[in-house]
Design an enzyme around this catalytic site. Structure first.
Site, PDB file in Angstrom:
ATOM      1  N   THR A 168       0.828  -1.198   0.000  1.00  0.00           N
ATOM      2  CA  THR A 168       0.000   0.000   0.000  1.00  0.00           C
ATOM      3  C   THR A 168       0.869   1.258   0.000  1.00  0.00           C
ATOM      4  OG1 THR A 168      -1.577   1.278   1.359  1.00  0.00           O
ATOM      5  CG2 THR A 168      -0.095  -0.198   2.518  1.00  0.00           C
ATOM      6  N   ASP A 169       0.298   2.363  -0.476  1.00  0.00           N
ATOM      7  CA  ASP A 169       1.007   3.639  -0.411  1.00  0.00           C
ATOM      8  C   ASP A 169       1.087   4.182   1.019  1.00  0.00           C
ATOM      9  OD1 ASP A 169      -1.683   4.306  -0.108  1.00  0.00           O
ATOM     10  OD2 ASP A 169      -1.717   5.772  -1.744  1.00  0.00           O
ATOM     11  N   GLU A 170       0.300   3.616   1.929  1.00  0.00           N
ATOM     12  CA  GLU A 170       0.260   4.149   3.292  1.00  0.00           C
ATOM     13  C   GLU A 170       1.566   3.931   4.053  1.00  0.00           C
ATOM     14  OE1 GLU A 170      -3.277   3.752   5.622  1.00  0.00           O
ATOM     15  OE2 GLU A 170      -4.499   3.284   3.863  1.00  0.00           O
ATOM     16  N   TYR A 179      -1.903  -0.396  11.039  1.00  0.00           N
ATOM     17  CA  TYR A 179      -2.062  -1.051   9.732  1.00  0.00           C
ATOM     18  C   TYR A 179      -0.852  -0.800   8.843  1.00  0.00           C
ATOM     19  CZ  TYR A 179      -3.258  -1.343   4.792  1.00  0.00           C
ATOM     20  OH  TYR A 179      -3.211  -1.590   3.448  1.00  0.00           O
ATOM     21  N   LYS A 211       2.117  -3.373   7.375  1.00  0.00           N
ATOM     22  CA  LYS A 211       2.412  -3.560   5.953  1.00  0.00           C
ATOM     23  C   LYS A 211       3.869  -3.199   5.660  1.00  0.00           C
ATOM     24  CE  LYS A 211       0.208  -4.649   2.982  1.00  0.00           C
ATOM     25  NZ  LYS A 211       0.013  -6.022   2.406  1.00  0.00           N
TER      26      LYS A 211
END
Length: 359
Positions: A134-136, A160, A164
């Site tokens: 994810t970009d997060e 989260y 990741k």
């Protein structure tokens, strides 16, 4: 690569990938493993359940014995790893499951792939472990700041995104330490069919149709980059077919929208749909548009969530340049397709909301 193991294949993006891959790659084998936690839904795969290349396994990626068995039985030569706990709000209130699935589960998969594909220090031929992230993991951008690239330093801000980020580092380490043939992709926000209605777009759609409040965090000014889910599937296909082993590819739609603008755009679409299709008022009588009122009257601003990242944006130059990938859907075209899907799949989201899909 003809024997795929798709983890989390009964979830939102995973299920879309399964449909996309089987439509385009009918030969070989595609095995889905999914724990069927709250967001996993066998109904997402019902239309491919009889496909001769398809097998579903109800199982957990932390189960090392099951993974070893699947690699051997199915002669797996490619892993496409979607399985993850992914909702930021849930990670804030219950982070333990995110560590278990996203970190420990990824590590078990990496160990299983290494054991199956490497004998006496030699790797089997055409094998690949593709990790979907994810970009997060990159943290938050300021207004006007350049988008995330593959070399942006990690700065996760929620349990989260931290979980990741940890899984990304494990994948990288298995490549550099053991030589595991890996690729990774970090994608922006997805939307489209089968999206579990706790996330922004499907939540707003089903709430609007039910006449329920449309809760928007803070003032709704947080910005996200959006990609239609089938375009994400196309990007993964391109990486599997043409991507360089050991590389990471950022995948984005170059579609930055403020959350409040997304919600208002959805409301406008529903206003127009109800105005041109009189049957919708009968099906969804609680929606304001059924009685000629504006759907955006349901918008309600609520207390912002803890640690809410301000803005995400992907610089997708690398995948565009190296693999020739570009999204086919603009946000405007993709969101119309998404609204169409939810209007024509009412039984799906009602079953999800009621929990009937888990019985």
């Amino acid at each position: 690569m003809k024997h795929l193991l798709v983890t989390g294949g009964a979830g939102f993006i995973g299920a879309n990938f399964v449909h996309y891959w089987l439509q385009r790659h009918g030969s070989g084998r595609l095995v889905v493993i999914d724990a069927l936690s709250y967001a996993g839904n066998r109904a997402n795969l019902s239309s491919v359940s009889s496909h001769p290349a398809f097998r579903f396994v109800h199982g957990d990626i932390t189960d090392a014995a099951l993974l070893a068995q699947l690699f051997q039985q199915e002669q797996i030569d490619c892993v496409v790893h979607f399985a993850a706990e992914s909702h930021v709000d849930r990670s804030i209130t219950g982070p333990d499951e995110f560590i278990r699935t996203n970190v420990i589960g990824t590590h078990e998969l990496l160990k299983a792939a290494r054991a199956a594909w490497c004998r006496d220090g030699s790797w089997r031929g055409d094998v690949r472990f593709h990790h979907v992230s994810t970009d997060e993991v990159y943290g938050s951008l300021r207004t006007g700041e350049a988008g995330f690239t593959e070399t942006t330093a990690y700065s996760p801000n929620s349990p989260y995104s931290a979980s990741k980020a940890a899984s990304d580092h494990l994948v990288r380490a298995y490549h550099h330490t053991y030589g595991l043939p890996v690729t990774s992709s970090n994608c922006s926000n997805n939307y489209g069919p089968f999206h579990f209605p706790e996330k922004l777009i499907p939540l707003m759609l089903v709430n609007a149709l039910e006449g329920k409040p449309l809760p928007v965090y803070g003032k709704g000014e947080n910005v996200r980059d959006w990609l239609y889910v089938e375009d994400h599937c196309r990007a993964i296909e391109a990486i599997l077919e043409r991507g360089r082993v050991g590389e990471t590819y950022n995948v984005g739609g170059r579609n930055e929208w403020r959350n409040i603008d997304i919600v208002r755009h959805l409301c406008g679409i529903l206003d127009r749909r109800f105005a041109t299709d009189p049957t919708l008022a009968g099906r969804f009588p609680n929606c304001p548009a059924a009685s000629g009122k504006r759907v955006d009257s349901l918008i309600t601003f609520v207390t912002d969530r803890l640690g809410h990242d301000w803005r995400y944006a992907i610089d997708a130059s690398k995948i565009e340049r190296e693999l020739g990938f570009e999204p086919r859907q603009t946000f405007e075209s993709g969101i119309e397709k998404t609204v169409d899907w939810y209007l024509t799949h009412e039984s799906w989201w009602r079953d999800v909301l009621s929990g009937a899909y888990r019985r």
